[in-house]
Design a protein around this motif. Structure first.
Motif, mmCIF file in Angstrom:
data_model
loop_
_atom_site.group_PDB
_atom_site.id
_atom_site.type_symbol
_atom_site.label_atom_id
_atom_site.label_comp_id
_atom_site.label_asym_id
_atom_site.label_seq_id
_atom_site.Cartn_x
_atom_site.Cartn_y
_atom_site.Cartn_z
ATOM 1 N N PHE A 230 0.851 -1.183 0.000
ATOM 2 C CA PHE A 230 0.000 0.000 0.000
ATOM 3 C C PHE A 230 0.888 1.234 0.000
ATOM 4 N N LEU A 231 0.728 2.086 -0.980
ATOM 5 C CA LEU A 231 1.552 3.291 -1.138
ATOM 6 C C LEU A 231 3.042 2.938 -1.145
ATOM 7 N N THR A 232 3.378 1.897 -1.873
ATOM 8 C CA THR A 232 4.730 1.344 -1.847
ATOM 9 C C THR A 232 5.788 2.381 -2.185
ATOM 10 N N ARG A 233 5.624 3.069 -3.301
ATOM 11 C CA ARG A 233 6.649 4.045 -3.698
ATOM 12 C C ARG A 233 6.789 5.151 -2.648
ATOM 13 N N LEU A 234 5.683 5.636 -2.146
ATOM 14 C CA LEU A 234 5.723 6.682 -1.116
ATOM 15 C C LEU A 234 6.412 6.172 0.142
ATOM 16 N N PRO B 114 10.781 7.702 2.987
ATOM 17 C CA PRO B 114 11.344 7.865 4.337
ATOM 18 C C PRO B 114 12.341 6.759 4.693
ATOM 19 N N LEU B 115 12.098 5.544 4.166
ATOM 20 C CA LEU B 115 13.022 4.452 4.463
ATOM 21 C C LEU B 115 14.359 4.638 3.743
ATOM 22 N N LEU B 116 14.345 5.244 2.571
ATOM 23 C CA LEU B 116 15.604 5.563 1.884
ATOM 24 C C LEU B 116 16.412 6.581 2.688
ATOM 25 N N ILE B 117 15.730 7.564 3.240
ATOM 26 C CA ILE B 117 16.411 8.548 4.094
ATOM 27 C C ILE B 117 16.969 7.848 5.331
ATOM 28 N N ASP B 118 16.160 6.998 5.936
ATOM 29 C CA ASP B 118 16.541 6.223 7.122
ATOM 30 C C ASP B 118 17.807 5.410 6.846
ATOM 31 N N ILE B 119 17.812 4.644 5.761
ATOM 32 C CA ILE B 119 18.941 3.751 5.490
ATOM 33 C C ILE B 119 20.178 4.541 5.074
ATOM 34 N N ALA B 120 19.984 5.679 4.402
ATOM 35 C CA ALA B 120 21.138 6.509 4.035
ATOM 36 C C ALA B 120 21.821 7.054 5.293
ATOM 37 N N ILE B 121 21.033 7.500 6.249
ATOM 38 C CA ILE B 121 21.596 8.002 7.510
ATOM 39 C C ILE B 121 22.246 6.851 8.281
ATOM 40 N N SER C 8 21.884 -4.002 1.050
ATOM 41 C CA SER C 8 20.796 -4.813 0.478
ATOM 42 C C SER C 8 19.450 -4.116 0.633
ATOM 43 N N MET C 9 19.220 -3.532 1.803
ATOM 44 C CA MET C 9 17.966 -2.801 2.017
ATOM 45 C C MET C 9 17.900 -1.570 1.107
ATOM 46 N N LEU C 10 19.009 -0.870 0.957
ATOM 47 C CA LEU C 10 19.056 0.289 0.069
ATOM 48 C C LEU C 10 18.696 -0.110 -1.359
ATOM 49 N N LEU C 11 19.299 -1.173 -1.864
ATOM 50 C CA LEU C 11 19.016 -1.621 -3.227
ATOM 51 C C LEU C 11 17.582 -2.129 -3.369
ATOM 52 N N GLY C 12 17.078 -2.824 -2.353
ATOM 53 C CA GLY C 12 15.686 -3.272 -2.385
ATOM 54 C C GLY C 12 14.719 -2.103 -2.412
ATOM 55 N N LEU C 13 15.022 -1.069 -1.637
ATOM 56 C CA LEU C 13 14.173 0.130 -1.633
ATOM 57 C C LEU C 13 14.209 0.845 -2.985
ATOM 58 N N ILE C 14 15.391 0.955 -3.571
ATOM 59 C CA ILE C 14 15.495 1.593 -4.892
ATOM 60 C C ILE C 14 14.696 0.795 -5.915
ATOM 61 N N PHE C 15 14.778 -0.525 -5.862
ATOM 62 C CA PHE C 15 13.992 -1.385 -6.751
ATOM 63 C C PHE C 15 12.500 -1.096 -6.600
ATOM 64 N N LEU C 16 12.016 -1.070 -5.363
ATOM 65 C CA LEU C 16 10.586 -0.833 -5.127
ATOM 66 C C LEU C 16 10.170 0.577 -5.505
#
Length: 150
Positions: A77-81, A85-92, A119-127
């Motif tokens: 649900f609202l996957t891209r959105l 925040p998770l990309l910001i989280d994992i970058a920090i 791995s989480m960063l790449l998975g998030l970019i994929f999604l």
């Protein structure tokens, strides 16, 4: 024949996207929960140790973000959105726990320590790029809406 191959391919793609959503969503959901279950080692205490400002505010905030957005990824649900925040989280997280210790841990030590975060960063970019896929709650809700209007 071509239609059969397209349908088979579409089903495989849908399952692959679901698998990535479950993998990434579950990791973030469980890490968010653990920030509250183990505040000294994974929540406020960890944020203090790694130098995150306002750890008493930021640890619970990050925990809630990980729980909410991880759940959104799990159900599609609202996957891209939810990835933003998770990309910001994992970058920090990568910066504060891996990049700053690079000189101490060296190249291979840093790669070892960063494997899950990368791995989480790449998975998030994929999604972010492909969205939740056809087995997502978004798609199911949209089809119900269309069925109701038809």
């Amino acid at each position: 024949m071509a239609l059969s191959i397209d349908v088979t391919w579409a089903k495989r793609v849908a399952k692959a996207i679901l698998l990535i959503r479950v993998l990434v969503g579950w990791v973030f959901l469980s890490e968010g929960i653990q920030k509250f279950l183990f505040p000294d080692s994974l929540g406020v205490g960890r944020f203090v140790k790694i130098g995150i400002p306002w750890p008493q505010v930021m640890a619970p905030f990050v925990g809630v973000v990980e729980i909410v957005c991880g759940t959104l990824l799990l159900v599609g649900f609202l996957t891209r959105l939810a990835t933003v925040p998770l990309l910001i989280d994992i970058a920090i997280a990568l910066y504060s726990t891996k990049i700053v210790t690079f000189a101490k841990n060296g190249f291979w030590g840093t790669l070892h320590e960063a494997r899950t975060d990368v791995s989480m960063l790449l998975g998030l970019i994929f999604l972010l790029l492909v969205g939740g896929g056809s087995l997502a709650l978004d798609v199911w809700l949209a089809s119900r809406r269309l069925d109701g209007n038809a």
